[in-house]
Write an enzyme that holds these catalytic residues in place. Structure first.
Site: not given
Length: 190
Positions: A9, A133
């Site tokens: 992200h 992540h």
């Protein structure tokens, strides 16, 4: 999956404030994170994928939605792409966490994250983008490279960076890149 592009992200307020968090809806992307996701979307524009799979955590969902403005694909949320489980340290500042191993701190293990991410990759056919992540992506790359947690310490997964895996051959094609190479373009132009 045949090929997978693992994307971290964009920068979020957890990153900017040095906080560990797997909370689903609390921390959004910063303006910088939005721009990072746009740049990644621009890099992937015109390439062919079967879909986007995202972590359910807000910063990953926002990143997937921004990237998808350039690709117009179906987005699926999958719990296996979720942020690391930080146990009692969820929501804590990184500088306040004791200098101990993940196991000693009661956090999700390296092996657990490898297992769930590889299971995710193996459960889809085709070529996908997975927005996740830093640590789950690092664990996945380490799995394909045959590295343990200590051996993978130097792998740096930057915001909105792309790591590409040929999962059929078990081969890493890119780690934490911000740009799409000619070889990667050729793979996803087919």
């Amino acid at each position: 999956m045949k090929y997978v592009v693992l994307i971290r992200h964009g920068e979020s307020y957890t990153n900017r404030n040095g906080i560990l968090s797997s909370e689903l809806n609390r921390y959004r992307l910063t303006e910088e994170g939005i721009e990072q996701a746009r740049f990644t979307g621009e890099q992937l524009n015109g390439l062919k994928f079967d879909g986007i799979i995202t972590s359910p955590v807000l910063r990953a969902v926002e990143t997937a939605n921004i990237i998808n403005q350039y690709l117009n694909l179906e987005i699926k949320t999958d719990e296996r792409a979720i942020e690391s489980d930080f146990g009692e340290y969820n929501g804590k500042r990184i500088v306040d966490i004791p200098d101990k191993s993940r196991d000693e701190l009661g956090m999700e293990s390296f092996e657990s994250q490898q297992k769930r991410m590889v299971d995710l990759i193996n459960s889809f056919k085709g070529n996908y983008i997975v927005v996740s992540h830093s640590f789950p992506i690092k664990c996945t790359i380490s799995y394909y490279l045959g590295l343990c947690e200590e051996e993978s310490f130097g792998i740096d997964i930057r915001h909105a960076s792309m790591s590409v895996i040929d999962s059929e051959k078990g081969k890493i094609l890119s780690i934490g890149s911000l740009l799409v190479s000619r070889r990667i373009k050729d793979i996803f132009s087919i």
